[in-house]
Design a protein around this motif. Structure first.
Motif, mmCIF file in Angstrom:
data_model
loop_
_atom_site.group_PDB
_atom_site.id
_atom_site.type_symbol
_atom_site.label_atom_id
_atom_site.label_comp_id
_atom_site.label_asym_id
_atom_site.label_seq_id
_atom_site.Cartn_x
_atom_site.Cartn_y
_atom_site.Cartn_z
ATOM 1 N N THR A 39 32.785 41.741 39.559
ATOM 2 C CA THR A 39 32.708 41.046 40.842
ATOM 3 C C THR A 39 33.230 39.617 40.733
ATOM 4 O OG1 THR A 39 30.758 42.365 41.355
ATOM 5 C CG2 THR A 39 31.154 40.439 42.723
ATOM 6 N N GLU A 40 32.916 38.937 39.644
ATOM 7 C CA GLU A 40 33.371 37.555 39.472
ATOM 8 C C GLU A 40 34.899 37.486 39.427
ATOM 9 O OE1 GLU A 40 33.004 33.876 36.295
ATOM 10 O OE2 GLU A 40 31.764 35.656 36.041
ATOM 11 N N ASP A 41 35.514 38.414 38.721
ATOM 12 C CA ASP A 41 36.975 38.443 38.653
ATOM 13 C C ASP A 41 37.585 38.738 40.018
ATOM 14 O OD1 ASP A 41 36.842 37.909 35.953
ATOM 15 O OD2 ASP A 41 37.071 40.015 35.362
ATOM 16 N N ALA A 75 39.999 34.107 45.792
ATOM 17 C CA ALA A 75 40.134 32.660 45.924
ATOM 18 C C ALA A 75 41.535 32.208 45.531
ATOM 19 C CB ALA A 75 39.094 31.952 45.067
ATOM 20 N N PHE A 76 42.106 32.835 44.512
ATOM 21 C CA PHE A 76 43.452 32.514 44.059
ATOM 22 C C PHE A 76 44.476 32.790 45.159
ATOM 23 C CE2 PHE A 76 47.338 33.675 41.689
ATOM 24 C CZ PHE A 76 47.517 32.495 40.977
ATOM 25 N N VAL A 77 44.401 33.972 45.768
ATOM 26 C CA VAL A 77 45.331 34.335 46.838
ATOM 27 C C VAL A 77 45.132 33.430 48.045
ATOM 28 C CG1 VAL A 77 45.921 36.172 48.479
ATOM 29 C CG2 VAL A 77 45.587 36.713 46.076
ATOM 30 N N PHE A 78 43.889 33.134 48.398
ATOM 31 C CA PHE A 78 43.592 32.268 49.528
ATOM 32 C C PHE A 78 44.158 30.865 49.290
ATOM 33 C CE2 PHE A 78 40.633 29.384 51.807
ATOM 34 C CZ PHE A 78 40.951 29.780 53.096
ATOM 35 N N THR A 79 44.049 30.358 48.071
ATOM 36 C CA THR A 79 44.554 29.030 47.760
ATOM 37 C C THR A 79 46.074 28.981 47.856
ATOM 38 O OG1 THR A 79 42.683 28.660 46.290
ATOM 39 C CG2 THR A 79 44.552 27.202 46.032
ATOM 40 N N ILE A 80 46.740 30.013 47.350
ATOM 41 C CA ILE A 80 48.202 30.057 47.473
ATOM 42 C C ILE A 80 48.603 30.048 48.946
ATOM 43 C CG2 ILE A 80 50.241 31.521 47.116
ATOM 44 C CD1 ILE A 80 48.954 32.414 44.480
ATOM 45 N N PHE A 99 44.143 24.582 43.000
ATOM 46 C CA PHE A 99 45.049 25.658 42.603
ATOM 47 C C PHE A 99 45.276 25.645 41.089
ATOM 48 C CE2 PHE A 99 49.484 27.071 41.895
ATOM 49 C CZ PHE A 99 49.321 28.389 42.252
ATOM 50 N N SER A 100 45.422 24.465 40.517
ATOM 51 C CA SER A 100 45.630 24.350 39.068
ATOM 52 C C SER A 100 44.422 24.854 38.290
ATOM 53 C CB SER A 100 45.916 22.901 38.679
ATOM 54 O OG SER A 100 47.066 22.441 39.320
ATOM 55 N N ILE A 160 44.443 28.049 35.717
ATOM 56 C CA ILE A 160 43.953 27.964 34.337
ATOM 57 C C ILE A 160 42.854 28.987 34.099
ATOM 58 C CG2 ILE A 160 42.709 26.484 32.700
ATOM 59 C CD1 ILE A 160 44.294 24.130 33.970
ATOM 60 N N LEU A 161 41.957 29.146 35.059
ATOM 61 C CA LEU A 161 40.877 30.122 34.944
ATOM 62 C C LEU A 161 41.433 31.535 34.811
ATOM 63 C CD1 LEU A 161 37.833 30.821 35.109
ATOM 64 C CD2 LEU A 161 38.135 30.961 37.573
ATOM 65 N N HIS A 162 42.429 31.876 35.615
ATOM 66 C CA HIS A 162 43.000 33.220 35.553
ATOM 67 C C HIS A 162 43.768 33.447 34.260
ATOM 68 C CE1 HIS A 162 41.901 35.111 39.311
ATOM 69 N NE2 HIS A 162 41.909 33.894 39.812
ATOM 70 N N ILE A 163 44.427 32.443 33.762
ATOM 71 C CA ILE A 163 45.107 32.574 32.468
ATOM 72 C C ILE A 163 44.084 32.815 31.366
ATOM 73 C CG2 ILE A 163 46.438 31.308 30.726
ATOM 74 C CD1 ILE A 163 47.964 30.038 33.102
ATOM 75 N N LYS A 164 42.967 32.110 31.430
ATOM 76 C CA LYS A 164 41.903 32.281 30.438
ATOM 77 C C LYS A 164 41.311 33.689 30.515
ATOM 78 C CE LYS A 164 37.587 30.162 28.978
ATOM 79 N NZ LYS A 164 36.590 29.140 29.259
ATOM 80 N N ILE A 165 41.071 34.189 31.719
ATOM 81 C CA ILE A 165 40.523 35.539 31.890
ATOM 82 C C ILE A 165 41.513 36.582 31.383
ATOM 83 C CG2 ILE A 165 39.885 37.257 33.640
ATOM 84 C CD1 ILE A 165 38.686 34.949 35.264
ATOM 85 N N LEU A 166 42.797 36.393 31.702
ATOM 86 C CA LEU A 166 43.822 37.320 31.244
ATOM 87 C C LEU A 166 43.930 37.313 29.721
ATOM 88 C CD1 LEU A 166 46.057 39.304 32.003
ATOM 89 C CD2 LEU A 166 47.610 37.354 32.148
ATOM 90 N N HIS A 167 43.872 36.150 29.127
ATOM 91 C CA HIS A 167 43.951 36.027 27.667
ATOM 92 C C HIS A 167 42.762 36.738 27.023
ATOM 93 C CE1 HIS A 167 43.648 33.965 23.738
ATOM 94 N NE2 HIS A 167 44.973 34.033 23.798
#
Length: 56
Positions: free
Chosen positions: A3-5, A11-16, A39-40, A44-51
């Protein structure tokens, strides 16, 4: 994906969408800086989750 992801992705799509709309419509400098900082942080959060997901 938990759910958090999912909420972070929304939120990422809304911000874009907000940033692109604001660039087309016109931003005040403070609004632009605030949205770009948010947005930054999301990026960074999404890059961390993906990593973390790729390490598994």
């Amino acid at each position: 994906m938990d759910t958090e992801d999912m909420l972070n992705a929304i939120a990422f799509v809304f911000t874009i969408t907000m940033v692109l709309y604001g660039l087309n419509k016109g931003f005040d400098n403070i609004e632009l800086i605030t949205n770009l900082m948010y947005f930054s942080v999301l990026l960074i959060l999404h890059i961390k989750i993906l990593h973390r997901a790729l390490k598994r």
